[in-house]
Structures are given as C-alpha cells and as structure tokens.
Design a protein around this motif. Sequence first.
Motif, PDB file in Angstrom:
ATOM      1  N   UNK A 315       0.809  -1.209   0.000  1.00  0.00           N
ATOM      2  CA  UNK A 315       0.000   0.000   0.000  1.00  0.00           C
ATOM      3  C   UNK A 315       0.848   1.269   0.000  1.00  0.00           C
ATOM      4  N   UNK A 316       1.941   1.291   0.763  1.00  0.00           N
ATOM      5  CA  UNK A 316       2.724   2.503   0.977  1.00  0.00           C
ATOM      6  C   UNK A 316       3.973   2.476   0.094  1.00  0.00           C
ATOM      7  N   UNK A 317       4.158   3.451  -0.782  1.00  0.00           N
ATOM      8  CA  UNK A 317       5.373   3.474  -1.607  1.00  0.00           C
ATOM      9  C   UNK A 317       6.595   3.801  -0.759  1.00  0.00           C
ATOM     10  N   UNK A 318       7.688   3.125  -1.018  1.00  0.00           N
ATOM     11  CA  UNK A 318       8.909   3.338  -0.247  1.00  0.00           C
ATOM     12  C   UNK A 318      10.091   3.424  -1.203  1.00  0.00           C
ATOM     13  N   UNK A 319      11.076   4.242  -0.858  1.00  0.00           N
ATOM     14  CA  UNK A 319      12.296   4.394  -1.647  1.00  0.00           C
ATOM     15  C   UNK A 319      13.473   3.861  -0.833  1.00  0.00           C
ATOM     16  N   UNK A 320      14.289   3.077  -1.499  1.00  0.00           N
ATOM     17  CA  UNK A 320      15.476   2.514  -0.853  1.00  0.00           C
ATOM     18  C   UNK A 320      16.736   3.182  -1.403  1.00  0.00           C
ATOM     19  N   UNK A 321      17.676   3.430  -0.515  1.00  0.00           N
ATOM     20  CA  UNK A 321      19.022   3.843  -0.906  1.00  0.00           C
ATOM     21  C   UNK A 321      19.992   2.896  -0.206  1.00  0.00           C
ATOM     22  N   UNK A 322      20.783   2.160  -1.001  1.00  0.00           N
ATOM     23  CA  UNK A 322      21.662   1.134  -0.418  1.00  0.00           C
ATOM     24  C   UNK A 322      23.098   1.329  -0.912  1.00  0.00           C
ATOM     25  N   UNK A 334      15.538   3.502   4.121  1.00  0.00           N
ATOM     26  CA  UNK A 334      14.171   3.404   3.584  1.00  0.00           C
ATOM     27  C   UNK A 334      13.446   4.699   3.910  1.00  0.00           C
ATOM     28  N   UNK A 335      12.797   5.275   2.900  1.00  0.00           N
ATOM     29  CA  UNK A 335      12.103   6.554   3.083  1.00  0.00           C
ATOM     30  C   UNK A 335      10.664   6.435   2.591  1.00  0.00           C
ATOM     31  N   UNK A 337       6.628   8.329   1.842  1.00  0.00           N
ATOM     32  CA  UNK A 337       6.207   9.536   1.116  1.00  0.00           C
ATOM     33  C   UNK A 337       6.193  10.795   1.976  1.00  0.00           C
ATOM     34  N   UNK A 338       6.069  10.630   3.305  1.00  0.00           N
ATOM     35  CA  UNK A 338       6.050  11.794   4.189  1.00  0.00           C
ATOM     36  C   UNK A 338       7.442  12.265   4.576  1.00  0.00           C
ATOM     37  N   UNK A 339       8.476  11.603   4.062  1.00  0.00           N
ATOM     38  CA  UNK A 339       9.839  12.027   4.341  1.00  0.00           C
ATOM     39  C   UNK A 339      10.486  11.377   5.541  1.00  0.00           C
ATOM     40  N   UNK A 340       9.797  10.448   6.191  1.00  0.00           N
ATOM     41  CA  UNK A 340      10.452   9.708   7.273  1.00  0.00           C
ATOM     42  C   UNK A 340      11.519   8.799   6.660  1.00  0.00           C
ATOM     43  N   UNK A 341      12.678   8.776   7.261  1.00  0.00           N
ATOM     44  CA  UNK A 341      13.761   7.944   6.736  1.00  0.00           C
ATOM     45  C   UNK A 341      14.435   7.206   7.885  1.00  0.00           C
ATOM     46  N   UNK A 342      14.698   5.944   7.664  1.00  0.00           N
ATOM     47  CA  UNK A 342      15.421   5.133   8.651  1.00  0.00           C
ATOM     48  C   UNK A 342      16.588   4.467   7.939  1.00  0.00           C
ATOM     49  N   UNK A 343      17.655   4.249   8.683  1.00  0.00           N
ATOM     50  CA  UNK A 343      18.839   3.612   8.117  1.00  0.00           C
ATOM     51  C   UNK A 343      19.252   2.449   9.007  1.00  0.00           C
ATOM     52  N   UNK A 344      19.512   1.310   8.385  1.00  0.00           N
ATOM     53  CA  UNK A 344      19.990   0.128   9.112  1.00  0.00           C
ATOM     54  C   UNK A 344      21.277  -0.341   8.450  1.00  0.00           C
ATOM     55  N   UNK A 345      22.062  -1.082   9.234  1.00  0.00           N
ATOM     56  CA  UNK A 345      23.334  -1.584   8.704  1.00  0.00           C
ATOM     57  C   UNK A 345      23.349  -3.103   8.725  1.00  0.00           C
ATOM     58  N   UNK A 346      24.143  -3.672   7.815  1.00  0.00           N
ATOM     59  CA  UNK A 346      24.268  -5.115   7.717  1.00  0.00           C
ATOM     60  C   UNK A 346      25.722  -5.550   7.789  1.00  0.00           C
ATOM     61  N   UNK A 347      26.024  -6.723   7.320  1.00  0.00           N
ATOM     62  CA  UNK A 347      27.399  -7.238   7.410  1.00  0.00           C
ATOM     63  C   UNK A 347      28.355  -6.510   6.458  1.00  0.00           C
ATOM     64  N   UNK A 348      29.645  -6.679   6.747  1.00  0.00           N
ATOM     65  CA  UNK A 348      30.677  -6.171   5.824  1.00  0.00           C
ATOM     66  C   UNK A 348      30.726  -7.119   4.631  1.00  0.00           C
ATOM     67  N   UNK A 349      30.612  -6.613   3.400  1.00  0.00           N
ATOM     68  CA  UNK A 349      30.622  -7.510   2.234  1.00  0.00           C
ATOM     69  C   UNK A 349      31.972  -8.200   2.065  1.00  0.00           C
ATOM     70  N   UNK A 350      31.931  -9.401   1.500  1.00  0.00           N
ATOM     71  CA  UNK A 350      33.149 -10.171   1.245  1.00  0.00           C
ATOM     72  C   UNK A 350      33.556 -10.017  -0.213  1.00  0.00           C
ATOM     73  N   UNK A 351      34.803 -10.417  -0.485  1.00  0.00           N
ATOM     74  CA  UNK A 351      35.257 -10.418  -1.885  1.00  0.00           C
ATOM     75  C   UNK A 351      34.520 -11.520  -2.642  1.00  0.00           C
ATOM     76  N   UNK A 352      34.129 -11.224  -3.844  1.00  0.00           N
ATOM     77  CA  UNK A 352      33.372 -12.196  -4.639  1.00  0.00           C
ATOM     78  C   UNK A 352      34.268 -13.341  -5.080  1.00  0.00           C
ATOM     79  N   UNK A 353      33.803 -14.560  -4.911  1.00  0.00           N
ATOM     80  CA  UNK A 353      34.531 -15.728  -5.381  1.00  0.00           C
ATOM     81  C   UNK A 353      34.116 -16.096  -6.789  1.00  0.00           C
ATOM     82  N   UNK A 354      32.887 -15.869  -7.113  1.00  0.00           N
ATOM     83  CA  UNK A 354      32.400 -16.158  -8.459  1.00  0.00           C
ATOM     84  C   UNK A 354      31.854 -14.864  -9.056  1.00  0.00           C
TER      85      UNK A 354
END
Length: 685
Positions: A315-322, A334-335, A337-354
């Motif tokens: 129902x609610x449109x959301x914009x992602x910036x990653x 994640x933001x 339409x009313x301009x609320x924005x939250x930011x979360x963090x995840x793991x440190x990416x690894x070097x790609x093997x494939x």
Amino acid sequence: MRPELLAPAGSPEALRAAAEGGAGAVYLGWGAFNARRGAQNFSQEEFAQAVAWCHIRGVRVFLTLNILLSDRELPEALETARTASRLGVDAVLVQDWGLFDLLRRTLPDLPLHASTQMSVFTSGGACEIASDGCERVVLARECSKEETAAICASCPAQVEAFVHGALCMCYSGQCAMSALIGGRSGNRGRCAQPCRLPYGVNEAAGNQRPLSLKDSCLADHLGEMAEMGVACLKIEGRMKSPGYVSAVTGVYARLLEEGRKPTAQEREVLERAFSRSGFTDAYWRGKKGPEMLGFRGENAEAAPAAGSPRREEGRVPVRFTCRVEAGTPCLLTAEDPEGRAVTVSGPVPEAARNRALTPEDLAARLGKTGGTPYRCERVDAYADPGLSLSAAAVNALRREALEALSAARSQPPKRREHFPPPPLPELDRSQEEPLFTVSVITAAQLTGGVLDLRPARVYLPLELLADVPSLPETEAEYCAILPRVWRDRDEDLLRRWLDKARTLGVTGLLLGNLGHFPLVRGGGWRLYGDYGLNVFNSRSLAYLREKGLESACLSFELRFSQIRDMKKILPAEAIVYGRLPLMITENCLIQNSAGCRCDRPNFLNDRTGAAFPLLPAFGHRTEVQNSRPLYLADRPDWRQLGLCYARLRFTTESPEDCARLCRAYQEGAPAAGEFTRGLYQRGVE
C-alpha cells in the motif's frame, strides 16, 4: 485533489476490511461515548493496535465521541480523548458543545471534527464551528450539490459529506423519537430506529413506512464532489458486517482512483451488500418525495460480499538507498512519502569468489517487498566492484529497514496538553422559582388568558411575525423563534422578516442551531438558546455564554437530578408543558403521503393507535410532535431545580386550551386526560 475516502470500522475485522478495500481513513468507537454504542467497537488494547496498524499502512484513524454527555460523564470522555491522542489518533468527532470546548482547551493540537449530529447545513454554521477550532465539518445528509458547493467555497475548514449508507428521516442530532418512545436516545448512541416501523399518515398504520428512507448512494457524483472541494467522502455503516465494509469501500476506492462512475456490475455489488428497496441520490439532486422511501424486509439478509477486495500488501510506496562498499558494513535507508527515513546496517561484504554483486542485482533483491504493507517505488543502489553479499543478508537488511520504518510510522506525534482543564466560571444564575415563558405557533393562541400568566417571554415563530400586523400589549418580552432548519438561500428572507419583527416590538431571538449565530450577530438582539442546541451539561452553558447567549433551554432528555446538579452559568430554561418535538424532516410527510394539506390537522399513526401530530415547518418541512403532551403542573420537582425559566409550549392546543393550561400551571392543578411526564424522571440510555 482526490477526496479522502472514510470507511466505517465497527469492529477490528471491519477495520481490516476497510483498509484492504482502499479507505484512506477509518472511523471507530472506543469506550462508552460514541453514536454507535451497539456496535462491537474496540477495547483499549485493540484501539492502540488499530491506530498503529493503520498508520503503518497510511490509513488515518478518527475516534467517534459524538454523543451528548452529562456533567458526570465529561471527565471520562475527556480522558478517553486524551488517551486516544497519546496513542496517535488523527482526529476526534464531537457533537457535545461541552466536550468540544474542553478538547480545544486541553488538547489544542488534537484535530476536532464537527459530527453531523451538530446539524450543520449552512455556510454560516460551517464557518462558525471552523472559527471555534474545528478542522473539519461533517455536513447534514440533506444538503444538495449546490448547498455543499457553497459551503465548500466559503468555509475555511475541510468539508466532509456522506456518500453511501443509511439515511435518517430526521435531521441528525434533532431526533428524539427513540428517546421519548422507548427511552433509547439517538443523541446518546442508542437509537432503536422506530422510524423503520409501519405508520399511517392520516390513516391507520398498515404496511406503509413513511419514515423509512432508502440508503443513499452518490457513486455517480464523486467527480462533482471532488471538483467542488469536498475533502472527505464518508461511508456510513459501523453496525454493518466486515463483508459490507469490504465490498462498498472497494467499489468507491476504485471509482475515486480511476475517476469514473460505477459499472452495472459495481452497482450490483453495492446493492447486494445492503440496500432498502434500492438507493436514492435525491437530496444531492435537491429533490425529495415519496420515491425516496424504502425498507428492508424483516427476514432480509445481506448477500455475501462480491467483488475482489484488494490485498493489503504494497500500500505505501517506499524508496530505498543502499550502499555496499568494501571494508564497511552495508547501509540501507528506507524513506516513505512523508519524508520519514530510517537507516539500518548489515554485514561487511566479502570479496566475490564467483559472480560479483551488481547494483542491478541489489536493486532487484531489495524491490521484493511482497507480504509487507509497502511497495518498492524506487531503489538507488551502489555496490563497489568485486564484492559479494548473500541474498539472505540483503533480505534481512530490507526486513530490518521496513520494520524500523513501520516503528517510525506508528510513533504517535507529540502533542501539547493543558491539564487540569480550566475551571468553569464562578457564576450562579440559578433561581429559587422559575419565571414562566410561553411559545405559540398561531396568533390566535396568544390570548388574554395566556398573557394573564404574566410570562417573562413570549416566543413566536419568525414566519408568523412576518404576517401579523401587531402584537398585544404586554409586559412580557416578545421573542422570535428562528426556523430550526433553513438554507443559505433563505437568509435574505429571514433578515427581512427580522426587520419586520423589530417593528412589532420584538427584542429577543430564540436560536436553535449554530448557524443562527452569524446570521443575527451584531443586530442588537437579545439572544436565547432553544432546545435544538442540545444543551446537556454545564460546560455547554459556558461555551454558549461565550457565544453571546443570555439563557439556554436545556435538553428535555435530561433527568431532573441532572438539571438540578448542573452549574447554572447561564440562566437555564426547561420545557414543562407541551407536545415535545420528535423529528424535523426535510421531506414533507403529508405531501409524501397524499398531497399537500398542511392547512388542516395531520397525524402520523403507529401500530398501537397513538397519533403524532404533524406540523408544517419552515421550508415545507415537517415537525413530528409527541402523541401526548408533557404535563407537570401538579409536580413540584421542576420548581426546585434552579431554573430561571419554565416554558409552556403550545402547538396543537386551541386558544381556550392555552388559557386553561396557563391557569392550571398557576394553580398546580392535577393532570387530566392523556399526558406524559417526559424523560425528566426515567432519563434515557
């Protein structure tokens, strides 16, 4: 701008059906103080959950506190509103002047909506309540397209109009039929709907239902309403099933989104959900008449909901910036339409093997918001070359971001509170013994025998004063009774009649509607409140005193004990004799039945044989009177309540009867014939 679609939520299941059907807002009852006290309604826990659940999905929530309240009930109602405000409710619908005054003083940031029970049907009335702090005005269902457009153009507040659902024959907020017949007050959320029963007009009750209107359906007129600036379209039905709510809301939501009229299939969906012999849009078209009448058989059942209700997901449109960068935890914002924005963090990416993660891969994974209230509107993704991040990690990142966004969306706003409430003014306008006042509807009733009562005031209809050449000399103050129902187009005529009344020696006006105040303000009149204002508590007297009233007639649904305990901030008046008014109707009941014969006595007859006089009202409307007059001459109670004025209300009485009854009240004579003691002892639910 597209109007908001407001749907009923009489239960948690109906609330979900409304949201899934596409409603932009829902209205619901919580606690003991709302106009559908027979609905399932919500517990406090359910209410808190409902507000949070709706806000996450972009649906606003309005609390209904739209009944009349006694002095003892006001503190609890105020606390209900205070708790609702803290939980984040978006607005409160109010009828009672006292509660309205308390809310605007103690919770100044909480939006207030004027319930249709306030009986607003003119531009003046709408502007008056807007100037007192109402954000939105719910208009009377009887307003036409032209009348609604005029109010939209002149009123600074938002305008809300009913588009679908049940129509009451009486103006909302002005009906005492259920209260006086069965003790269940429509103004207290307990209407027993006696209007749906069989009656006869000038004949015995048969199978006719002259008070039962078809349901309204304005699905063909949504474009007109949007164009004129109606801010909100309201669907009636807090007593209806979730299936009804789903079907009706779904149809109206699609019509608004696609800017069109309903198809034949959609009309069938609406009718199968619920109807009374079909639908009507007559009031909107400025029409009235017997074709509006309809009823539902006693054994009729609503068909299962048809149509395809929407899924609540997405129902609610959301914009992602990653951002996925080497050596640092990945970040996702994640933001909404009313301009609320939250930011979360995840793991440190690894070097790609494939195969390395690309921005396109990242965007595709983040865009999968199925099963949530959100739909991905856009993804701005950045990924350093040669890095890897598992699908599970991206999914977890998205899930945490949307959970955080939901928490932010459901966070209640911070609102000011001014508690404790300001005290009532230190005024006591009570009297040991009330003075008599008299109201008449014909010049013939104003006899010497009536004036011998030495009334403090004599009330006469303004339209009657327009036709009389003079008034008898008396020490009483002559007061004009303004029409309880009128329209903007009538106001020039009413002003001319007021000028005529002044030449007759009239100095006071009896106001029965909020719209009367701007109509007469600044004219040098003495202003008194009539029963149509529904004064039910001390705080209402304080509010009306600020608006310029010098006295007010109290609701005849109050008990004597409630009147006695009321703080008389204004001189208070009560009706102590007369046929009490049960209804005032836009339709002329006499015209609907057998053609206009308003110059003769007319009666509405019920199945018990009771006959309710039908009186013509201004604008070719009808006022239904009680079958038996209120009689209290032999009761001392009303003399001991601190009232300043006690009104004898003469309607169907002959001139001789009026004089006889005045003597009876002077002497305290015992009752004779059929009569009622009204609601002063038994009260109402």
